[in-house]
Motif scaffolding. Structure first.
Motif, mmCIF file in Angstrom:
data_model
loop_
_atom_site.group_PDB
_atom_site.id
_atom_site.type_symbol
_atom_site.label_atom_id
_atom_site.label_comp_id
_atom_site.label_asym_id
_atom_site.label_seq_id
_atom_site.Cartn_x
_atom_site.Cartn_y
_atom_site.Cartn_z
ATOM 1 N N UNK A 278 1.656 -0.018 1.396
ATOM 2 C CA UNK A 278 2.329 -1.411 1.276
ATOM 3 C C UNK A 278 3.804 -1.106 0.962
ATOM 4 N N UNK A 279 4.156 0.107 1.189
ATOM 5 C CA UNK A 279 5.520 0.463 0.945
ATOM 6 C C UNK A 279 6.752 -0.677 1.635
ATOM 7 N N UNK B 283 1.413 -5.346 -4.313
ATOM 8 C CA UNK B 283 2.023 -5.782 -3.154
ATOM 9 C C UNK B 283 1.116 -5.675 -1.758
ATOM 10 N N UNK B 284 -0.269 -5.457 -1.872
ATOM 11 C CA UNK B 284 -1.094 -5.545 -0.849
ATOM 12 C C UNK B 284 -1.320 -6.947 -0.205
ATOM 13 N N UNK C 65 5.569 10.830 7.811
ATOM 14 C CA UNK C 65 6.676 10.354 7.236
ATOM 15 C C UNK C 65 6.260 9.743 5.796
ATOM 16 N N UNK C 66 5.085 9.488 5.639
ATOM 17 C CA UNK C 66 4.538 8.978 4.297
ATOM 18 C C UNK C 66 4.411 10.176 3.264
ATOM 19 N N UNK D 263 -8.319 3.651 -3.932
ATOM 20 C CA UNK D 263 -8.245 2.725 -4.927
ATOM 21 C C UNK D 263 -7.190 2.197 -5.248
ATOM 22 N N UNK D 264 -5.917 2.796 -5.200
ATOM 23 C CA UNK D 264 -4.635 2.139 -5.381
ATOM 24 C C UNK D 264 -4.409 0.783 -4.378
ATOM 25 N N UNK D 265 -4.888 1.184 -3.395
ATOM 26 C CA UNK D 265 -4.724 0.051 -2.110
ATOM 27 C C UNK D 265 -5.433 -1.144 -2.552
ATOM 28 N N UNK D 266 -6.665 -1.136 -2.926
ATOM 29 C CA UNK D 266 -7.408 -2.313 -3.594
ATOM 30 C C UNK D 266 -6.872 -2.883 -4.690
ATOM 31 N N UNK D 267 -5.811 -2.295 -5.496
ATOM 32 C CA UNK D 267 -5.570 -2.835 -6.661
ATOM 33 C C UNK D 267 -3.990 -3.053 -6.612
#
Length: 317
Positions: A86-87, A109-110, A6-7, A102-106
């Motif tokens: 982090x949706x 909203x994490x 679903x993502x 890479x996006x998750x680290x930056x």
């Protein structure tokens, strides 16, 4: 475990799905013989229970038969567009699968994104822990951890020091053996007797604690008979070999001291050198033993063989 389907914004080909978890392949691996692909974590968990392919049930060796999937499959996976982890926290970003880490680290909203504490302690904490972050408590915890680490290092240093002391004593024994064999001449004792005496001497010295003299000016250069008898008894009780005891006590008087100590004038001149002596304390007394074998670096003017005893009014630790 794979990525939830679903993502993904676009339809995902079933060839990119893991048949174990039913999700999109994550860190995929391939079985060499049948070429079936699965999530790495899924198939390793599967092999804990049965070592056969989950699809065709043919025997599989987890060590030898698992390989990296072909480049084309990896490329197809990397190009899929997936929503941020982090949706649910408000992030609307959609990125290529190969850019997700890479996006998750930056990602702003994490909830686990590391941020510096704004209260002054200088620590970096996860974003979701900022509200309950206690600077004093965390610094105290950090200090305890550092203290424990220091204690560990001190313990290691102490152990190394003990090992070095053991090695040093062994070296002294060998040194005394060599010295006794070199100096032993025709006399009443054989070389074997001299060697045994040397060993006894070093063993006795190893039982004495190192001494520190705070007040060299308190030195008693001409001790009376009563004082000498007290020190001699203490040396005997400490295990001092009998062949040394008499000589050491005879050398407790300035008349038997080397030239650098024999007069008040020379003692004043050489006072700065005293700290270079290797000294052992006579147990329970304000007196020290200075052995020639441990003080060869001092030169003949400052030491006499086999050693000497210095008695003090005070100042020996």
């Amino acid at each position: 475990m794979g990525y939830e389907i679903t993502r993904f914004n676009d339809e995902v080909d079933e060839e990119l799905m893991c048949t174990i978890c039913g999700q999109v392949l994550e860190s995929p691996v391939q079985i060499r013989q049948c070429e079936h692909c699965f999530c790495g974590s899924c198939v390793h968990e599967w092999f804990k229970h049965q070592q056969v392919c989950p699809v065709d049930r043919n025997p599989v060796s987890p060590v030898e038969d698992l390989i990296q999937p072909p480049r084309i499959l990896r490329n197809l996976l990397s190009r899929l567009k997936i929503s941020c982890d982090n949706k649910d926290f408000g992030c609307t970003t959609v990125v290529r699968l190969d850019s997700l880490g890479a996006h998750h680290n930056e990602c702003l909203f994490n909830p686990k994104r590391p941020v510096p504490c704004d209260k002054g302690c200088g620590l970096v904490v996860p974003l979701d822990e900022v509200p309950k972050h206690n600077c004093v408590q965390e610094l105290h915890k950090l200090l305890n951890e550092k203290s424990e680490r220091v204690d560990e290092l001190v313990s290691k240093v102490d152990n190394l020091e003990l090992q070095l002391n053991d090695q040093y004593r062994e070296i002294l024994i060998l040194k005394e053996i060599v010295r006794s064999m070199r100096t032993s001449v025709c006399g009443s004792l054989s070389n074997t007797d001299e060697t045994e005496k040397a060993i006894q001497t070093v063993r006795w010295l190893s039982t004495l604690k190192s001494a520190r003299v705070r007040r060299w000016g308190g030195m008693i250069s001409t001790p009376d008979a009563v004082l000498q008898a007290i020190i001699k008894r203490a040396l005997g009780d400490s295990g001092c070999p009998s062949h040394l005891l008499t000589e050491l006590m005879a050398n407790a008087h300035e008349r038997r001291w080397p030239t650098g100590l024999s007069t008040l004038e020379t003692r004043q001149m050489n006072r700065r050198r005293y700290e270079q002596y290797v000294t052992k304390r006579v147990p329970g007394k304000q007196a020290i033993v200075i052995m020639a074998s441990e003080n060869e670096h001092m030169g003949e003017a400052m030491i006499v063989s086999p050693g000497l005893v210095m008695i003090f009014a005070h100042g020996v630790e």
